[in-house]
Scaffold this motif. Structure first.
Motif, PDB file in Angstrom:
ATOM      1  N   ARG A 167     -12.740 -45.387 -76.218  1.00  0.00           N
ATOM      2  CA  ARG A 167     -12.634 -46.352 -75.109  1.00  0.00           C
ATOM      3  C   ARG A 167     -11.165 -46.700 -74.910  1.00  0.00           C
ATOM      4  O   ARG A 167     -10.498 -47.139 -75.844  1.00  0.00           O
ATOM      5  N   LEU A 196     -22.532 -52.106 -69.057  1.00  0.00           N
ATOM      6  CA  LEU A 196     -22.213 -51.851 -70.464  1.00  0.00           C
ATOM      7  C   LEU A 196     -23.499 -51.677 -71.281  1.00  0.00           C
ATOM      8  O   LEU A 196     -23.593 -50.807 -72.154  1.00  0.00           O
ATOM      9  N   GLN A 200     -24.660 -48.725 -73.777  1.00  0.00           N
ATOM     10  CA  GLN A 200     -25.029 -48.996 -75.172  1.00  0.00           C
ATOM     11  C   GLN A 200     -26.397 -48.403 -75.518  1.00  0.00           C
ATOM     12  O   GLN A 200     -26.594 -47.865 -76.610  1.00  0.00           O
ATOM     13  N   SER A 266     -25.974 -55.129 -77.682  1.00  0.00           N
ATOM     14  CA  SER A 266     -24.856 -55.047 -78.636  1.00  0.00           C
ATOM     15  C   SER A 266     -25.393 -55.021 -80.066  1.00  0.00           C
ATOM     16  O   SER A 266     -24.984 -54.203 -80.887  1.00  0.00           O
ATOM     17  N   ARG A 297     -17.860 -47.096 -81.683  1.00  0.00           N
ATOM     18  CA  ARG A 297     -18.228 -47.448 -80.308  1.00  0.00           C
ATOM     19  C   ARG A 297     -19.076 -48.715 -80.317  1.00  0.00           C
ATOM     20  O   ARG A 297     -18.912 -49.604 -79.472  1.00  0.00           O
ATOM     21  N   SER A 301     -17.954 -51.960 -78.329  1.00  0.00           N
ATOM     22  CA  SER A 301     -18.794 -52.434 -77.221  1.00  0.00           C
ATOM     23  C   SER A 301     -19.316 -53.833 -77.486  1.00  0.00           C
ATOM     24  O   SER A 301     -19.540 -54.604 -76.559  1.00  0.00           O
TER      25      SER A 301
END
Lengths: 341, 363
Positions: A167, A196, A200, A266, A297, A301
């Motif tokens: 990222r 997002l 994910q 998340s 990641r 994230s």
């Protein structure tokens, strides 16, 4: 998914199968594969209306592409350009849309500088963790009330490497030189969180698939390790997380549901990626294996656009501290439901 | 995913809400003789408005409601604080089985009495030696003139202490384990039936043992084919584990109560857990509404079961931690929540199902 959406998913998946090399991409100076990005723009993954030179893709189509990018961890400006495009569209400024959106649709990288807690910010300070912030040719910013186009002359920007090499994040020192494009829509935050979350979910689903595949082939005590109940149950729990996270991401359309999706997805991705490492054993502790890329990641994230704690606090403020109970995740659904008993 | 309601559903929602607001009142525990009859009367009242089985065909007492309308009904029902459903084992477990495997004669004989609360059903599956390993059950049904004679012992049979009839699995042979089983209905007041109530951890007889000593069952009370009982029963298992028995409305209502409780007893140390539990209820709700858009396969019910049962425990434990020792209004719910990860197939069994049938892991 509609047949068209399934076809889009297959197209993006096969593009990434053939052309995405994450390890090579993160070694390039800009951190992503420009050829893959050009092809994604050709496919029409960006949510830009046809009248502004885009494909007319909606939220669902963009999220399908983001989920696929999440699966492979392919670095891409899609997330940044999607958020910038939606912020721009929300201003209703025809001139600015006419001028900027066709360029974005063609692959010019755009990004948005915004305070994730939705507080006010100044247009002449230092902004951190800006997606693709050192590469973007179009930089938009908000002070909490308006959306501005930043005049990049005199602005200094640097790539700020973080744990997640897949990222691209940057620090930008703004000078205050900016043109007001129109009003800032708070809904852009919800759009960003939902986008997002889609990414994910893709990463979590793929991390689980890789783990399941590995456990079917790795033999110990004369049996595939995936036949041992202690491991089966951990993978079953991962599956429950992936499926419920997918539902939360799909349903993220308003302020509450987007915050729920941010927190839930998340935590789901982080847990699944951490389990991926444990279930792979020693091989996952190597640089060569991709497990650490998923884990990093997941970590990145989780922090992006505000940590789960930030959004939990926000939800808590809505949910626990108001006089009225919160609207559930879809307002239309439970309008006027009495909660007093 | 669009969760907005059409005009017809909104109208239905408004009707249900105002009816419940006018009629809901607290009842005694359904696991007492007196409370059981109060709950039966409540079922009759619901049925008089055709609200007891909204998704069923109208010929059996329903309203032909869509899955979305059923979910809306459940949300309204639980949000109103309405009583638990004494008929739920029949409505949510036996009825779907009859819709799939029963004859027209069985449906028209059994379903209206179930919908009205006149006949309350208990589930008779588990045995002392057949819990998680249900296929090891040993109770038999032996052929006799005009029907079958049941012999054996069933246990953990919810509602059986006061219910009227029961549905169960019996070995009719030949074959072992999943083969040679038959799905049968029997009357809990038949000659040869002994029901021994078992007090649950709240002190009330929420379930019972059933002893069967040559209990006669006529041929018309065989559901599906003789020897095909495992397949027939597993269609019920999916209902028990999945959406129908545990609609999201129950958990979103509990989460709202938890939020209210926090407002009255704000404890910063528990703040995140309250919000986490609330998020869990929302996630479960969104997950079940997702099933409207994309129907899920049978084993997916195991995903749902693990989720709702562990969510229910978390919701109640958080409430208890807010309240301290006394926990008025939450104690019974908490004790009941502890059974969630056990009944309808323990969560360990569900995880095996997910691992083997969804993820394809080797046995």
């Amino acid at each position: 998914m509609t047949p068209e959406q399934l076809a889009l998913r297959d197209t993006v998946r096969s593009l990434l199968d053939k052309h995405s090399d994450v390890r090579a991409a993160i070694e390039t100076p800009h951190g992503y594969d420009k050829d893959v990005w050009a092809r994604l723009c050709d496919i029409g993954a960006l949510p830009i209306p046809e009248r502004y030179g885009g494909s007319g893709a909606g939220r669902a189509e963009t999220h399908i592409a983001l989920e696929e990018l999440g699966r492979t961890l392919t670095p891409s400006p899609l997330l940044a350009s999607t958020i910038a495009s939606r912020a721009l569209l929300a201003t209703g400024n025809e001139e600015a849309c006419d001028r900027l959106l066709p360029r974005i649709a063609d692959g010019t990288v755009a990004t948005l500088v915004w305070p994730w807690d939705n507080g006010r910010s100044s247009l002449d300070g230092t902004a951190r963790y800006v997606l693709d912030g050192d590469l973007a040719e179009i930089v938009l910013a908000t002070d909490g009330t308006g959306l501005y186009e930043i005049d990049l002359a005199g602005v200094t920007r640097e790539h700020t490497p973080t744990m997640d090499q897949t990222r691209r994040l940057a620090t930008i020192h703004l000078t205050g030189a900016a043109t007001l494009l129109g009003p800032w829509s708070r809904h852009v935050r919800d759009i960003a969180l939902a986008a997002l979350a889609a990414e994910q979910v893709g990463a979590a689903a793929r991390a689980l698939e890789l783990t399941v595949e590995y456990s079917k082939t790795r033999v110990q005590f004369g049996k595939p390790i995936g036949s041992f109940q202690a491991l089966k149950h951990r993978m079953a729990d991962m599956h429950v997380l992936v499926e419920t996270a997918r539902s939360a991401a799909l349903a993220a359309t308003d302020e509450v549901s987007a915050a729920v999706a941010k927190v839930y997805c998340s935590e789901a991705l982080f847990k699944v990626a951490a389990e991926m490492v444990q279930l792979h054993g020693g091989i996952a502790i190597t640089w060569e294996h991709d497990a650490h890329l998923y884990l990093k990641r997941a970590h990145g994230s989780t922090q992006l656009f505000g940590s789960p704690q930030v959004h939990l606090a926000r939800l808590a403020a809505t949910c626990l501290d108001r006089d009225q109970p919160p609207e559930p995740a879809s307002r239309k659904m439970r309008r006027n439901v009495g909660h007093s008993r | 995913m669009d969760l907005s309601l059409d005009a017809e559903t909104l109208e239905f929602q408004a009707e249900v809400r105002s009816w419940l607001a006018a009629h809901v009142r607290p009842l005694s525990s359904m696991d007492t003789e007196h409370g059981f009859e109060e709950h039966r009367s409540w079922e009759r009242l619901l049925a008089s408005e055709r609200l007891s089985v909204v998704s069923w065909p109208s010929t059996y007492g329903g309203r032909e409601a869509s899955l979305l309308q059923w979910l809306v009904f459940e949300e309204e029902y639980h949000a109103s604080g309405a009583p638990g459903r004494v008929s739920q084992n029949g409505i949510f477990l036996l009825a779907p089985t009859l819709f799939a495997f029963g004859s027209d004669e069985q449906r028209s004989r059994i379903l209206p009495a179930m919908a009205s609360g006149d006949e309350v059903w208990a589930q008779a599956w588990s045995e002392p030696e057949a819990g998680s390993d249900l296929a090891s059950l040993r109770s038999t049904a032996v052929r006799c003139d005009g029907g079958w004679l049941l012999r054996g012992q069933k246990t953990w049979s919810s509602r059986a202490a006061f219910a009227d009839r029961a549905f169960g699995l019996f070995r009719t042979g030949p074959g072992e384990r999943h083969r040679g089983l038959t799905y049968l209905l029997f009357d809990l007041r038949s000659e040869g039936v002994t029901v021994r109530p078992i007090d649950q951890l709240d002190g009330e007889p929420g379930f019972a043992e059933i002893f069967l000593d040559d209990v006669f069952v006529p041929d018309r009370d065989v559901v599906g084919e003789v020897g095909d009982g495992w397949r027939v029963a597993m269609s019920t298992a999916g209902n028990e584990r999945g959406l129908t028995l545990r609609s999201p409305g129950r958990f979103t209502a509990a989460a709202s109560r938890l939020v209210e409780l926090y407002r009255k007893n704000p404890d910063p140390a528990l703040r995140d857990r309250v919000v986490d539990a609330w998020i869990g209820a929302q996630a479960y709700r969104l997950h079940t509404f997702g099933a409207l858009a994309q129907p899920r396969s049978g084993p997916a019910a195991s995903v749902t079961k693990v989720f709702w049962s562990e969510l229910d425990v978390a919701l109640h434990e958080t409430a208890l931690d807010l309240l301290g020792e006394v926990a008025p209004g939450w104690r019974d719910g908490w004790l009941f929540s502890l059974s969630g990860p056990i009944y309808a197939g323990t969560n360990e069994i569900q995880r095996n199902v997910i691992a083997e049938r969804i993820l394809g892991l080797p046995r």
